[in-house]
Design an enzyme around this catalytic site. Structure first.
Site, PDB file in Angstrom:
ATOM      1  CB  CYS A  70      -9.417  -4.381  13.948  1.00  0.00           C
ATOM      2  SG  CYS A  70      -9.063  -3.958  12.245  1.00  0.00           S
ATOM      3  CB  CYS A 116      -6.969  -3.059   5.938  1.00  0.00           C
ATOM      4  SG  CYS A 116      -5.638  -2.000   5.533  1.00  0.00           S
ATOM      5  CD  GLU A 157     -11.174  -8.984   3.027  1.00  0.00           C
ATOM      6  OE1 GLU A 157     -10.990  -9.361   4.202  1.00  0.00           O
ATOM      7  OE2 GLU A 157     -10.490  -8.097   2.487  1.00  0.00           O
ATOM      8  CD  GLU A 195      -2.509   1.151  -4.568  1.00  0.00           C
ATOM      9  OE1 GLU A 195      -2.567   0.352  -3.603  1.00  0.00           O
ATOM     10  OE2 GLU A 195      -3.499   1.474  -5.237  1.00  0.00           O
ATOM     11  CB  SER A 218      -5.056   1.043  -1.404  1.00  0.00           C
ATOM     12  OG  SER A 218      -4.176  -0.039  -1.574  1.00  0.00           O
ATOM     13  CE  LYS A 237     -10.259  -8.384   7.743  1.00  0.00           C
ATOM     14  NZ  LYS A 237      -9.499  -7.858   6.618  1.00  0.00           N
ATOM     15  CD  GLU A 277      -3.203   0.299   2.187  1.00  0.00           C
ATOM     16  OE1 GLU A 277      -4.275  -0.236   1.890  1.00  0.00           O
ATOM     17  OE2 GLU A 277      -2.877   0.542   3.363  1.00  0.00           O
ATOM     18  CD  GLU A 325     -13.852  -9.767  -5.610  1.00  0.00           C
ATOM     19  OE1 GLU A 325     -14.757 -10.569  -5.940  1.00  0.00           O
ATOM     20  OE2 GLU A 325     -14.067  -8.715  -4.999  1.00  0.00           O
TER      21      GLU A 325
END
Lengths: 411, 625
Positions: free
Chosen positions: B552, B335, B397, B311, B355, B394, B308, B402
């Site tokens: 988190c 994230c 996710e 990037e 990102s 999560k 990141e 993908e």
């Protein structure tokens, strides 16, 4: 009293037949506003205070106090809301006022706007009264044409006021003023926590007065003739007159204007219901009064009512009447607070148990106790009053209700 | 903590706020009241509940939650106020005069008992078959008020189908008591508004748009509603049975990664006070449970920083040197899967700001099923990767279609802190009493930068430590590497650091004031996005957003209950542990250096990185079919 006309079911065409000490007396369109605009705001508030007018929706809060708080509030926007969500079972007086005396209601709202410093009035019209909408809109348009609404009302420099009409969608609870405001704001119609009261934090967070149709309709008369004149009718603590929506087992159901303090017996004589067995005063959330108490008078200090009088004769089964009221509350609870949402269901189940003869007196007493909790612990007036018919009917008519059932009881 | 001034909840769900006097000694600032006969002087405008809590007078509550606006609809907290005909809800009643309050008179206790009896009469199911057994507010109130029977009956049949469609959140409306905490959480705390009360009266229930299954509406899976549900009506979709099966399957190599936040909170599930770090004990427990390897997600957090951060530098270069208008700045972190789904639904036209780096969980999965499988000589199809996360999102996710760049499902199961605690309890292990042990190699070491990912602002702090050093060749100019501007529970934080004396490669950044912003909770994310759309963030470079309040550590998979104090204590545990670590910068993690030498040989944001460690997003929008 002798002069009172007996009216049949009301239609728009019967206005000429109505008579009464205040509301059903003569009034010239706009004269109330004209008088008010010539007065000082405080003068109006003083007349209102002298009239000891209490809210006609049922709760009976002193109108002058409500107005004074909003008049004194410091806010760029204030609102006048007319509660025309006439949903209490057995009440139809506001329908008569709106369809036959719109000038009184709208003039009253305009005077309110002038007095408290509001520029916008909103009529929250019951969804079932949609048929009146175009008539009322055209009346408002007429008022605008004649300068009684709009910019510089009747030439009074700096006083702008207009009224819009918003439709409810049929929820009984939206007659509760804070739920009404929620509904107006576009939310689910549910009562708010009180405090704050609408006079502080009302529509869109601004100070707001919410009054019943009948309350507004009385204002022009009070302004024209004064608070002391208003007190000539009624009792000491319930001044003026009241519209009663009389329905049920009587010869002449309809809307009557009678002074406060009229006893139930007198009312029954006027409407032709001498053989009544019971009278439900105050609609579904009111109390059911039996023959032995017919000497009670209709007043805030005794048998209070927002106008609903339902008369039952000997052919009626009191338990079935109670059941239909409880079904109504189960249906109409907004579902927000626990006591009202579930409590009403439990009370209805109790009625059904009595109906089937499958009950114990112990459990019925427990339910009455639950009803008393609902009266003090519910969030709004709906839950606080919905146990009234359960408690009062089972109390006042216990001989009739339990006579045939007691044998079947489990105890 | 919510920085917004406008709440979306209707007024019926809000308290009466009295503006409080700043000077507590001024006339009228305090008011003398009586609580159960005891005289108190309290600040004007405080609610009865607040006053009682501060003075150790216990008042039971159900719909009240300190993170949320006040509804006053359960009526459990009613008290008697002298002179008032009805009982008043303590949570919603501000004291504005010299009132006398009784909190346990006969009237009050009877009313509360009645309310409990009514709730229980509609509450289907038994406590012993409930995920919230022994951690249920309704259950503990029933105990408190000595409920020993169903006074007004009890439902004997299920009336609602359990909605298990969502990967993250399971809704069991049979257990719902209609306190509407979830509604207020969704609409106010998170600005999503998936849940709302529907129908009326006795038929009232919490529903979604057109009462569609949760998977079909615009739920972002954050699970904040779960954390605030007083009963078992909302819980996470638990995959632990499948994990147990995989553990016992000898053909499977079961690898677990543990995120930084669970270790700071899991102790709460075992009776420890919030903020007790359990890192070493947790590793031992996991090994004894039969997992083949236990890895530290902090390693892949370091990897995330490398990707990141690189990037960001690439974007800055394109923007400044190449004047490339298609490059979007500021760059938003990616994230938090709750935040990612939020932006996909609510700002689908602005996904370019995100990102492209995967979250640490997904990076790790991809690395395990490629690099690790190759190094250990294990067929990736036999590897089962489990991720212990503080997070409900999560779970969604890892099931995104993908997320299979390794050729397999990168992460097989997302497991919440609560579910791992349950699995440990099933083994009979007593977590706090276990010896400590370390993570397994080859990812056995992580930097403190990875650890602080758990708290809001942590990703930003970690990224700054690396980016600043890459650009200038020096450490970030903050004492002990602690970037205090990133820390704390404020909803939106912002700060900047000037880049000076840059190394030659980054000379184009000379003199640039690197402006960054940190927000947590999607309500704050919305505020940031609205600022962005108004053009107020055009001079910002990097923005960290976490979907959950507190980051988190306040995630939807963390132990229940939650409150700002609990979240602060968990964050403190993380920062304290981080301060003592030998390596505190992602790029100095030797294992990170190793993986870029051995495997991702074309460096951060190189070709292989792009294949394995970066992803793309979907324009989901708000349309619900």
């Amino acid at each position: 009293m002798q002069n009172l006309k007996r009216n049949k079911m009301n239609t728009v065409f019967e206005k000429q037949n109505r008579s009464g000490p205040i509301l059903f007396s003569k009034y010239d369109e706009g004269s109330g506003i004209e008088k008010a605009l010539s007065m000082d705001r405080n003068e109006i508030l003083n007349e209102l205070r002298d009239s000891k007018l209490k809210g006609r929706g049922g709760a009976g809060f002193p109108t002058s106090s409500k107005w004074m708080i909003v008049a004194a509030a410091n806010d760029e926007k204030k609102y006048v809301i007319c509660n025309a969500d006439e949903g209490e079972p057995g009440t139809f007086k506001d329908r008569v006022l709106l369809s036959e005396y719109p000038e009184l209601v709208f003039d009253g709202m305009t005077i309110a706007g002038f007095t408290i410093g509001a520029e916008e009035g909103i009529v929250y019209l019951r969804g079932e009264y949609t048929y009146m909408l175009s008539y009322l809109e055209s009346y408002l348009e007429k008022m605008r044409q004649s300068g009684r609404l709009g910019k510089n009302v009747l030439g009074k420099e700096g006083f702008n006021f207009d009224i819009i009409i918003r439709l409810g969608s049929g929820a009984y609870v939206c007659g509760e003023e804070t739920a009404l405001i929620e509904s107006l704001e576009g939310y689910r119609g549910e009562p708010r926590n009180r405090p704050p009261y609408p006079v502080n934090t009302g529509f869109m967070g601004h100070p707001t007065i919410v009054n019943n149709v009948e309350t507004f309709a009385l204002i022009p008369h009070i302004v024209l003739k004064g608070g002391t004149w208003f007190c000539e009718n009624g009792t000491d603590r319930s001044t003026g007159s009241k519209l009663f929506s009389v329905s049920g087992d009587c010869e002449n159901p309809g809307v009557y204007e009678l002074p406060w303090g009229t006893t139930i017996k007198e009312l029954l004589a006027i409407v032709g219901a001498e053989n009544a067995k019971a009278v439900q005063v105050g609609g579904a959330s009111g109390v059911c009064i039996g023959k032995k108490d017919f000497n009670r008078s209709l007043a805030y200090e005794d048998a209070a009512t927002g106008g609903s009088i339902m008369i039952f004769n000997d052919s009626r089964n009191m338990l079935q009447i109670l059941k239909s009221f409880m079904e109504f509350f189960v249906e109409e609870s907004c579902g927000q607070c626990t006591p009202c949402r579930i409590g009403n269901v439990k009370l209805l189940e109790g009625v059904e148990m009595i109906e089937k003869g499958e009950f114990t007196f112990e459990y019925i007493e427990k339910l009455k106790d639950l009803g008393r909790t609902m009266q003090i612990a519910s969030k709004c007036g709906l839950g606080q009053t919905s146990p009234n018919p359960f408690i009062s009917t089972l109390e006042n008519f216990k001989e009739e209700i339990f006579k045939s059932k007691a044998e079947g009881a489990l105890t | 903590m919510n920085t917004q001034t406008e709440l979306r909840s209707p007024m019926s769900q809000r308290p009466h706020i009295i503006s409080k006097a700043k000077d507590r000694t001024g006339i009228g600032a305090n008011v003398g009241i009586e609580v159960n006969g005891e005289k108190l002087s309290v600040p004007m405008g405080k609610t009865i509940l607040e006053i009682c809590r501060e003075n150790n007078v216990h008042i039971p509550t159900l719909c009240y939650h300190e993170d949320l606006c006040i509804a006053g609809n359960c009526r459990m907290c009613v008290v008697e106020v002298e002179g008032m005909k009805t009982l008043q809800a303590a949570c919603a009643f501000p004291v504005t005069g010299p009132v006398k309050i009784r909190t346990f008179s006969n009237k009050v206790r009877k009313a509360r008992k009645h309310i409990l009896d009514l709730l229980l009469s509609e509450h289907y199911g038994e406590c012993y078959s409930c995920v919230r057994n022994n951690n249920c507010e309704l259950q503990s109130l029933a105990k408190e008020y000595g409920v020993d029977g169903y006074e007004f009956g009890h439902v004997c049949e299920s009336r609602f189908e359990i909605d298990k469609t969502s990967h993250a959140v399971v809704r069991d409306m049979d257990k719902c008591i209609l306190c509407r905490r979830c509604v207020r959480t969704c609409i106010d705390l998170q600005e999503v508004g998936v849940l709302e009360a529907i129908y009326r009266g006795y038929d009232t229930m919490i529903g979604t748009f057109m009462d569609k299954p949760l998977a079909d509406v615009i739920c972002i899976n954050c699970g904040q509603c779960i954390n605030r549900c007083p009963t078992g009506a909302l819980h996470a979709n638990d995959p632990s049975d499948d994990i147990w099966k995989a553990i016992e399957d000898p053909s499977k190599h079961v690898v677990i990664q543990t995120a930084p936040s669970p270790r700071a909170a899991i102790g709460e599930e075992f009776g420890l006070p919030p903020g007790t770090s359990m890192t070493g004990q947790l590793n031992t427990a996991i090994r004894r449970m039969g997992f083949d390897r236990v890895f530290d997600t902090n390693f892949s957090a370091d990897l995330t920083i490398m990707e990141e951060g690189t990037e960001l530098l690439n974007r800055l270069k394109s923007a400044i040197v190449d004047k490339d208008k298609s490059v979007m700045l500021p760059q938003f972190t990616s994230c938090s899967p709750g935040w990612v789904k939020f932006i996909e639904h609510f700002y689908p036209e602005h996904l370019n700001y995100l990102s492209s780096a995967k979250s640490p969980q997904q990076m790790f999965g991809a690395v395990i099923k490629t690099f690790y499988a190759k190094e250990q000589n294990i067929d990736p199809k036999d590897i089962v990767t489990v991720a212990v996360m503080p997070c409900a999102a999560k779970k969604f996710e890892c099931n995104r279609p993908e997320m299979n760049s390794s050729g397999y499902k990168d992460v097989d199961y997302g497991l919440t802190t609560r579910e791992l605690a349950k699995m440990i309890r099933e083994t009979g292990l007593v977590l706090p009493e276990l010896p400590k042990s370390n993570f397994d190699e080859p990812f056995g070491e992580a930097s403190g930068a990875g650890l602080i990912f758990g708290a809001t602002g942590g990703v930003m702090e970690a990224a700054l430590r690396t980016v600043y050093e890459l650009v200038t060749g020096r450490q970030v100019p903050f004492k002990n590497l602690n970037i205090e501007a990133c820390r704390g529970m404020e909803g939106i934080k912002q700060a900047s650091v000037k880049l000076e004396n840059c190394v030659e490669q980054f000379s184009f950044l000379e003199g640039v004031e690197l402006k960054f912003m940190v927000a947590h909770g999607t309500a704050n994310a919305k505020t940031v996005m609205e600022m962005l759309l108004k053009g107020e963030l055009s001079d910002f470079h990097f923005i960290e957003i976490m979907g959950c309040p507190g980051g988190c550590i306040g995630g939807g998979g963390q132990p229940i209950p939650t409150s700002e104090l609990i979240r602060k204590l968990r964050a403190k545990a993380i920062y304290d542990e981080e301060a003592s670590l030998p390596v505190r910068k992602s790029h100095e993690n030797p294992r990170i250096k190793y993986i870029y030498e051995k495997f991702l040989t074309d460096g951060p944001c190189g070709k292989l990185s792009h294949k394995l460690l970066h992803t793309h997003y979907q324009k989901r929008g708000k349309f619900i079919s």
